[in-house]
Design an enzyme around this catalytic site. Structure first.
Site, short mmCIF file in Angstrom:
data_model
loop_
_atom_site.label_atom_id
_atom_site.label_comp_id
_atom_site.label_asym_id
_atom_site.label_seq_id
_atom_site.Cartn_x
_atom_site.Cartn_y
_atom_site.Cartn_z
N LYS A 44 -12.31 37.36 -66.39
CA LYS A 44 -12.41 36.14 -67.18
C LYS A 44 -11.29 36.06 -68.21
O LYS A 44 -11.05 35.02 -68.80
CB LYS A 44 -13.76 36.12 -67.94
CG LYS A 44 -14.97 36.28 -67.08
CD LYS A 44 -16.21 36.49 -67.98
CE LYS A 44 -17.33 37.08 -67.17
NZ LYS A 44 -18.41 37.59 -68.02
N GLY A 45 -10.63 37.17 -68.43
CA GLY A 45 -9.70 37.30 -69.56
C GLY A 45 -8.56 36.30 -69.59
O GLY A 45 -8.08 35.94 -70.66
N GLU A 100 -2.51 36.98 -65.46
CA GLU A 100 -3.39 37.99 -66.07
C GLU A 100 -3.37 37.88 -67.59
O GLU A 100 -2.38 37.41 -68.17
CB GLU A 100 -2.91 39.39 -65.70
CG GLU A 100 -3.38 39.86 -64.33
CD GLU A 100 -3.97 41.26 -64.42
OE1 GLU A 100 -5.02 41.43 -65.08
OE2 GLU A 100 -3.38 42.17 -63.83
N ASP A 101 -4.43 38.32 -68.21
CA ASP A 101 -4.45 38.39 -69.67
C ASP A 101 -3.59 39.55 -70.15
O ASP A 101 -2.76 39.41 -71.03
CB ASP A 101 -5.88 38.51 -70.21
CG ASP A 101 -6.69 39.64 -69.56
OD1 ASP A 101 -6.18 40.27 -68.59
OD2 ASP A 101 -7.83 39.88 -70.00
N ASP A 104 -2.47 46.61 -68.41
CA ASP A 104 -2.65 47.85 -69.15
C ASP A 104 -2.14 48.99 -68.25
O ASP A 104 -0.95 49.27 -68.23
CB ASP A 104 -4.13 47.97 -69.49
CG ASP A 104 -4.46 49.18 -70.35
OD1 ASP A 104 -3.54 49.82 -70.86
OD2 ASP A 104 -5.66 49.50 -70.50
N LYS A 132 1.28 46.39 -71.73
CA LYS A 132 1.36 47.64 -72.48
C LYS A 132 2.25 48.58 -71.67
O LYS A 132 1.74 49.35 -70.86
CB LYS A 132 -0.03 48.27 -72.64
CG LYS A 132 -0.99 47.52 -73.54
CD LYS A 132 -2.30 48.31 -73.63
CE LYS A 132 -3.39 47.50 -74.28
NZ LYS A 132 -4.72 48.15 -74.13
N PHE A 154 -6.15 48.65 -78.35
CA PHE A 154 -7.15 47.83 -77.68
C PHE A 154 -7.26 46.51 -78.44
O PHE A 154 -7.68 46.48 -79.59
CB PHE A 154 -8.51 48.52 -77.60
CG PHE A 154 -9.44 47.80 -76.67
CD1 PHE A 154 -9.37 48.01 -75.30
CD2 PHE A 154 -10.33 46.85 -77.15
CE1 PHE A 154 -10.19 47.29 -74.43
CE2 PHE A 154 -11.15 46.13 -76.30
CZ PHE A 154 -11.08 46.36 -74.93
N VAL A 155 -6.85 45.44 -77.79
CA VAL A 155 -6.79 44.14 -78.46
C VAL A 155 -7.92 43.22 -77.98
O VAL A 155 -8.42 43.36 -76.87
CB VAL A 155 -5.42 43.45 -78.24
CG1 VAL A 155 -4.33 44.16 -79.01
CG2 VAL A 155 -5.06 43.38 -76.76
N ARG A 167 -13.80 36.67 -77.06
CA ARG A 167 -12.83 35.98 -76.18
C ARG A 167 -12.34 34.68 -76.81
O ARG A 167 -11.26 34.22 -76.52
CB ARG A 167 -13.48 35.64 -74.83
CG ARG A 167 -13.79 36.84 -73.95
CD ARG A 167 -14.16 36.36 -72.55
NE ARG A 167 -14.81 37.37 -71.75
CZ ARG A 167 -14.17 38.32 -71.05
NH1 ARG A 167 -12.87 38.38 -71.08
NH2 ARG A 167 -14.86 39.19 -70.34
P1 IMP Z 1 -5.45 47.40 -65.98
O1 IMP Z 1 -5.98 47.39 -64.57
O2 IMP Z 1 -5.55 48.77 -66.60
O3 IMP Z 1 -4.05 46.84 -66.07
O4 IMP Z 1 -6.40 46.53 -66.87
C1 IMP Z 1 -6.53 45.19 -66.65
C2 IMP Z 1 -7.72 44.61 -67.34
O5 IMP Z 1 -8.35 45.47 -68.30
C3 IMP Z 1 -7.31 43.39 -68.10
O6 IMP Z 1 -7.24 42.26 -67.26
C4 IMP Z 1 -8.36 43.31 -69.18
O7 IMP Z 1 -9.48 42.60 -68.71
C5 IMP Z 1 -8.75 44.75 -69.45
N1 IMP Z 1 -8.04 45.27 -70.62
C6 IMP Z 1 -7.02 46.17 -70.64
N2 IMP Z 1 -6.59 46.43 -71.88
C7 IMP Z 1 -7.35 45.65 -72.69
C8 IMP Z 1 -7.37 45.43 -74.12
O8 IMP Z 1 -6.60 45.99 -74.92
N3 IMP Z 1 -8.31 44.56 -74.56
C9 IMP Z 1 -9.17 43.89 -73.75
N4 IMP Z 1 -9.17 44.06 -72.41
C10 IMP Z 1 -8.27 44.93 -71.89
#
Ligand code: IMP
Length: 178
Positions: A44-45, A100-101, A104, A132, A154-155, A167
């Site tokens: 949903k981000g 994507e939001d 990470d 990140k 963590f944001v 959100r």
């Molecule tokens: P990834 O697969 O590790 O790149 O993470 C992707 C998803 O994790 C993002 O689409 C977010 O929903 C969540 N996420 C990662 N870091 C954060 C953060 O700092 N705050 C909130 N959600 C996060």
């Protein structure tokens, strides 16, 4: 409510300014397309970012969404990605921009790229509001359009949550436990 303090990381104004720039850049890069660009928001981000981004774009777009499993109540990635809601239409031969939001570890983006490749789009790129780089385990070239690169914090806000909350904050914040 979680007991904690929210510190502003980026103001709403700074975010809006950057989103307008990104929308202009994307519109320029895709201006010769003969058909609408398909923007796929990762639920949903990305919803808030996608809503702002597409309203500043000057080329025709279509919107679709994909649901993936999130971290749940955790603030660390489990590394396991699951599709919880699929696209509403095929993307075969379409030009696709995955929105994507935040990237990470990048595992979500990588999983979706591999999944979408098998559907044979005409092209596919990634646009993320935040990246990140320190945590990223994926090829940096995959991350084509980036709003802001940030530290390993963590944001929350501007679409991003902590256990489904925050959100709707118009700014980006860092949550620290009291
Ligand atoms: P990834 O697969 O590790 O790149 O993470 C992707 C998803 O994790 C993002 O689409 C977010 O929903 C969540 N996420 C990662 N870091 C954060 C953060 O700092 N705050 C909130 N959600 C996060």
């Amino acid at each position: 409510m979680d007991k904690g303090t929210i510190t502003e990381y980026f103001s709403a104004e700074k975010i809006q300014q950057r989103v307008r720039e990104l929308a202009e850049q994307i519109s320029n890069e895709y201006q010769d397309l003969k058909e609408p660009l398909v923007l796929i928001g990762v639920l949903k981000g990305s919803v808030i970012f996608l809503a702002d981004l597409c309203r500043h774009m000057t080329i025709p777009v279509e919107l679709d969404f994909i649901g993936v499993s999130s971290y749940g109540m955790e603030t660390k990635s489990s590394g396991v990605v699951q599709i919880t809601q699929d696209l509403s239409r095929p993307i075969h031969d379409r030009h696709v921009l995955l929105v994507e939001d935040i990237v990470d570890t990048g595992l979500t983006a990588q999983y979706l790229f591999e999944n979408f490749e098998s559907r044979k789009p005409a092209s596919m790129r990634l646009c993320t509001f935040l990246h990140k780089p320190a945590k990223s385990k994926i090829d940096a070239e995959l991350v084509h359009f980036v709003g802001f690169a940030i530290e390993d914090e963590f944001v929350i806000g501007y679409g991003m949550d902590l256990a489904e909350k925050y959100r709707n904050l118009p700014y980006l914040g860092v949550f620290s436990k009291n």
